[in-house]
Enzyme design. Structure first.
Site, PDB file in Angstrom:
ATOM      1  N   HIS A  89      74.787 131.246 134.900  1.00 52.63           N
ATOM      2  CA  HIS A  89      74.607 130.980 136.314  1.00 52.63           C
ATOM      3  C   HIS A  89      75.987 130.861 136.722  1.00 52.63           C
ATOM      4  CE1 HIS A  89      70.302 131.216 136.051  1.00 52.63           C
ATOM      5  NE2 HIS A  89      70.482 130.355 135.037  1.00 52.63           N
ATOM      6  N   GLU A 124      71.922 123.319 137.229  1.00 55.79           N
ATOM      7  CA  GLU A 124      72.030 123.789 135.827  1.00 55.79           C
ATOM      8  C   GLU A 124      73.438 124.562 135.433  1.00 55.79           C
ATOM      9  OE1 GLU A 124      69.385 127.212 134.947  1.00 55.79           O
ATOM     10  OE2 GLU A 124      70.526 127.336 133.017  1.00 55.79           O
ATOM     11  N   HIS A 168      72.512 127.774 128.448  1.00 54.41           N
ATOM     12  CA  HIS A 168      71.687 127.304 129.499  1.00 54.41           C
ATOM     13  C   HIS A 168      71.171 126.018 129.573  1.00 54.41           C
ATOM     14  CE1 HIS A 168      71.320 131.502 131.445  1.00 54.41           C
ATOM     15  NE2 HIS A 168      71.981 131.731 130.452  1.00 54.41           N
ATOM     16  N   GLU A 193      68.883 127.290 125.262  1.00 53.44           N
ATOM     17  CA  GLU A 193      68.231 126.190 126.239  1.00 53.44           C
ATOM     18  C   GLU A 193      68.344 124.731 125.805  1.00 53.44           C
ATOM     19  OE1 GLU A 193      67.770 126.877 129.410  1.00 53.44           O
ATOM     20  OE2 GLU A 193      67.043 129.019 129.476  1.00 53.44           O
TER      21      GLU A 193
END
Lengths: 743, 171
Positions: free
Chosen positions: A569, A584, A637, A702
């Protein structure tokens, strides 16, 4: 008979009122009350009556650390935490708070032998913010206190002074005399002072019902000159609402008309209307006010009228009534200087129109300032001359048939304007020249020629772009020789004083010279460092030439054993957002930067797809990895799901790439579990874009769930981020060793 | 006469009130023959799996796919499951071409999504697995405002047609 009826009616009434009763007091089983993040519904036993939520008075007092006292004789309950003293009487909607009285939406209730209080009003009295979202009620402490609201910039702005800036927005009230601003999680400080209210302005500060927002309303007798969201600015910890400028004067000064304002004015729209002959000047974003009017005895303007033409958008209209044959034109370059200056123009006669050399020429009695613009399909140049007549030798049409022009046409466009249209053979640049003749008249020349506008250089990971723009279409040629890229542009005048930007990226030096090859032109010489190849993204001829020097596949530039880390992102894409607002993108970048630091210290070559907060599409991330021929790709992430209790660490690989990616993912997941000790969600195969389309072994980690309040607080901490970075770096190094050992 | 009528009125009132009261308490109306049972896949509480919830939709409706997606949007009845479709999402169009279902959603599917790899997987495969329960549909293509999207929340490749992921289903 009537006796029966009344008895039966009363049965019905009893039944109806029983139903009504059930509707009045509803056990608030579904209502959850969170105080400072903890669910206190059990203790507070909320009930709902008339849509007001009540809670047990004694429990609320206990949670607020307040003393509670019930005086049976006057049916009054008092609660005090030492600073705030609240008194409430049974069934009475008025609450006494210290020395003032306020009206509550509810009142003190006696239910099932307990006293109940309306929670919203009482919580607010004790300085809590109240936020209701459906059946959830959140009480929290304010994040900022407003100390002062005052005038700034000599009454041209409103300044809101607070501890720190919280999210804010301006409400659209549809009432120009009312300004409404809402601030999240804000409260008034104890020593708050209102320095706004005066005989024209009134300040009101109210909490928004059922929400933890404070509404600041400023109400005036007159329209408030602000522009919604565009008016608000942050100044340190203050919010400043800037007012629009207002008109301060219209003055006649030495054959010029001057309009002044309290601030910068935008370019006005000007129309000339007849009967009476008048110039209408619409100035955007300018407010009406008392202004100075000094017209003396001037031979141009009979009368002036000024009005606020519209409020949405805000436009001030100045109407100048002119004497016959008189005209005023705006001096364009005065617009940016903060005032509007109009020059006088007398009716002028245009004569002797001709095409000579490479320009259109004509003579005018007076100095003119024509409006010139280009039109497309077919290419035309339009010249509007205001307040003019056609005189001798100013023909309707001249057939030119030169290299540049087909013909010149003239017409009376409207009563005030003479229009000259030049039919061009191609889009070409022009300039306007003017020369006073010995008899006092003016020679006007529109010279057709292209000139060079500017050169821009952009450098990125993949390429260095050169963008050259011209006033019209030019032809060009590109020659590449060792260390130099030469661009020859023809059909451009070759003046010397171009401003060239500093060299950047592959470009090491820039020289601009007159063309050595064909006629008039410019020769650009770019000294280059090493690049792979160049690409041209423009047609021929073109008004702008874009050259891209690709640096992707150079052997020397390619970094061997490159590890590419991909912080997920960024920019306008925040990724997932945690319950307390952690984004995030920030976590991913922080972890990736720390990981890169560790790997670099260990002697590995590392790059990141982004080093800062910017948006990069998934496709560009993949392209970067593939063109850099990275050895491995790890996307970092933080996870999220539509459930606050989802938790743990997981790693993904693409189903189309298994062998090495699986090895990499296993190493990452094992190290993350060892360091972070979060729940093991495993290594999974999913069609994720960045790991699927990259050519090298790739995995997406993640780290933990930002949507889980506990894991969010971990992700916010530096210690946890360092641990995550250590684990990812360790996983990568273990994988590299395995690959190098040939296992 | 009058007394009888009044009692009758009273009786009717009581019956009407009780019926309304009972109906309000009931979750759903009775099942009749005009309904068809479909499976809706929602997220388990830990967002590890998708679990089917059975629901009735009106049988013989012209667009059962749209009906089914609308039920999916409503979210689960069971407290043990979580909704997978964000607030405000609406299905704009369902088109079946061959064995591919093209599902066109409004912008809210992207704009209001809570993000995360897991969140995205749950949303995408709750849609894909639900629609591919119809034997005539093998693949699903997700569109937003009529356009193909590179990704829904930054991880999954949604520019391609998607097949159901049976591994996610908790039986």
């Amino acid at each position: 008979m009537s006796g029966y009826r009344s008895r039966n009616l009363s049965y019905i009434l009893i039944i109806i009122s029983l139903f009504l009763f059930f509707n009045i007091v509803v056990k608030g089983e579904n209502i959850h009350i969170h105080i400072n993040g903890q669910d206190k519904s059990q203790e507070l036993a909320p009930v709902v009556q008339d849509n007001v939520v009540y809670v047990k008075a004694r429990e609320l007092a206990r949670l607020f650390n307040a003393e509670i006292n019930w005086q049976q004789s006057i049916k009054t309950l008092s609660i005090s935490d030492g600073q705030v003293l609240i008194k409430m009487m049974l069934g009475n909607p008025y609450i006494q708070v210290n020395n003032r009285t306020m009206r509550s939406k509810g009142s003190l209730l006696l239910l099932y032998g307990h006293t109940y209080l309306p929670i919203e009003d009482i919580a607010r009295c004790f300085g809590f913010l109240f936020n209701r979202e459906g059946n959830n009620i959140y009480l929290s402490r304010p994040e900022t206190f407003i100390r002062d609201i005052r005038w700034g910039k000599g009454g041209q702005a409103i300044v809101i002074e607070m501890d720190n800036i919280v999210p804010y927005r301006i409400n659209n009230t549809n009432n120009p005399a009312r300004l409404e601003l809402e601030l999240e999680k804000a409260a008034l400080a104890d020593d708050f002072t209102d320095n706004i209210s005066n005989k024209n302005f009134y300040l009101a500060v109210t909490p928004v019902a059922e929400e933890a927002r404070l509404k600041i309303s400023i109400i005036s007798q007159y329209p408030i000159p602000f522009l919604g969201d565009r008016s608000i600015a942050e100044d340190g910890e203050n919010l400043v609402i800037n007012f629009l400028p207002y008109i301060t004067g219209i003055r006649w000064k030495k054959d010029q008309l001057e309009i002044t304002a309290s601030g910068q004015m935008a370019r006005p729209e000007i129309m000339l209307l007849q009967e009476p002959r008048r110039l209408v000047i619409d100035i955007p974003d300018l407010m009406l006010s008392d202004f100075e009017l000094e017209l003396d005895n001037n031979p141009w303007i009979k009368d002036v009228r000024v009005s606020q033409f519209t409020y949405d958008p805000i436009v001030l209209r100045v109407v100048l009534e002119l004497y016959p044959d008189r005209y005023l034109h705006l001096l364009e370059d005065t617009v940016s200087s903060g005032k509007l200056v109009f020059n006088t123009t007398e009716r002028t006669s245009l004569t002797d129109l001709a095409f000579e050399g490479n320009g259109i020429r004509f003579i005018s009695d007076n100095k003119i300032s024509p409006e010139i613009f280009k039109l497309k399909e077919p290419d035309r140049l339009v010249i509007n001359i205001l307040n003019a007549d056609r005189g001798e030798g100013f023909r309707d049409r001249i057939d030119v048939n030169s290299e540049l022009l087909k013909s010149i046409r003239t017409s009376r466009f409207n009563e005030e304007t003479i229009r000259i249209v030049a039919d061009l053979k191609q889009d070409i640049g022009y300039s306007l020249l003017e020369r006073q003749l010995s008899d006092g008249r003016f020679m006007n020349i529109i010279l057709f020629e292209n000139s060079f506008k500017e050169l821009l250089i952009n450098d990125s990971e993949l390429k260095t772009d050169l963008v050259l723009s011209f006033t019209g279409e030019v032809d060009y040629e590109i020659k590449e020789s060792s260390g130099t890229l030469v661009l020859e542009v023809s059909g451009v005048k070759s003046a010397a004083d171009y401003r060239v930007p500093a060299p950047l990226g592959v470009i090491k030096d820039i020289k601009v010279k007159p063309s050595t090859e064909r006629g008039e032109g410019i020769r650009f010489e770019f000294a280059t460092g090493e690049y792979d190849n160049y690409k041209v993204f423009s047609s021929k001829p073109a008004t702008s030439i874009t050259l891209s020097l690709m640096k992707g596949k150079i052997k020397d530039r390619k970094i061997s054993n490159l590890i590419l880390l991909d912080p997920g992102h960024g920019g306008f894409d925040p990724g997932a957002v945690g319950p307390s607002g952690l984004t995030e993108k920030d976590v991913n970048l922080a972890v990736a930067l720390l990981t890169a630091e560790i790997l670099q210290r260990e002697g590995y070559n590392v790059m990141l797809t982004r080093n800062d907060d910017r948006f990069i599409s998934l496709k560009d991330r993949v392209e970067m990895a593939n063109s850099l021929e990275a050895m491995l790709f790890v996307s970092i992430h933080s996870n999220s799901a539509n459930a606050t209790y989802s938790e743990g660490t997981e790693t993904f690989i693409a189903p189309n790439k298994v062998a090495s990616s699986q090895l990499l993912a296993d190493a990452l997941q094992q190290n993350l579990l060892k360091e972070l000790k979060r729940y093991d969600r495993g290594v999974k195969k999913e069609n994720f874009y960045v790991i699927k389309y990259t050519d090298m072994p790739a995995a997406l980690v993640e780290v933990a769930f930002i949507s889980n309040p506990h894991e969010e607080s971990l992700l916010a901490s530096n210690l946890f981020r360092e641990k995550a970075a250590r684990a990812i770096a360790q996983g990568i190094m273990e994988y590299m060793q395995k690959i190098n050992n040939g296992s | 006469m009058n007394r009888k009528t009044l009692f009758l009125i009273l009786l009717i009132l009581i019956v009407v009130f009780s019926v309304f009261y009972l109906r309000n308490r009931q979750e759903r109306g009775p099942v009749t023959d005009g309904f068809e049972e479909v499976k809706l896949y929602f997220s388990t509480k830990d967002a590890m799996y998708l679990e089917a919830e059975k629901r009735k939709i009106e049988a013989g409706k012209s667009n059962k796919y749209e009906e089914t997606i609308n039920e999916l949007i409503k979210g689960p009845a069971s407290k043990e499951l979580n909704r997978t479709i964000p607030e405000g999402v609406k299905i704009r169009e369902v088109r079946i071409e061959g064995n591919i279902a093209y599902l066109d959603f409004n912008q809210a599917l992207v704009a209001n999504h809570w993000g995360g790899s897991t969140g995205e997987i749950m949303t995408v495969y709750s849609i894909v697995n639900t629609i591919t329960q119809f034997p005539e549909v093998d693949y699903v293509k997700i569109l937003v405002e009529g356009q193909e999207i590179e990704t829904l929340a930054g991880h999954l490749d949604t520019s391609i047609v998607l097949e159901p992921d049976r591994n996610l289903i908790k039986e």
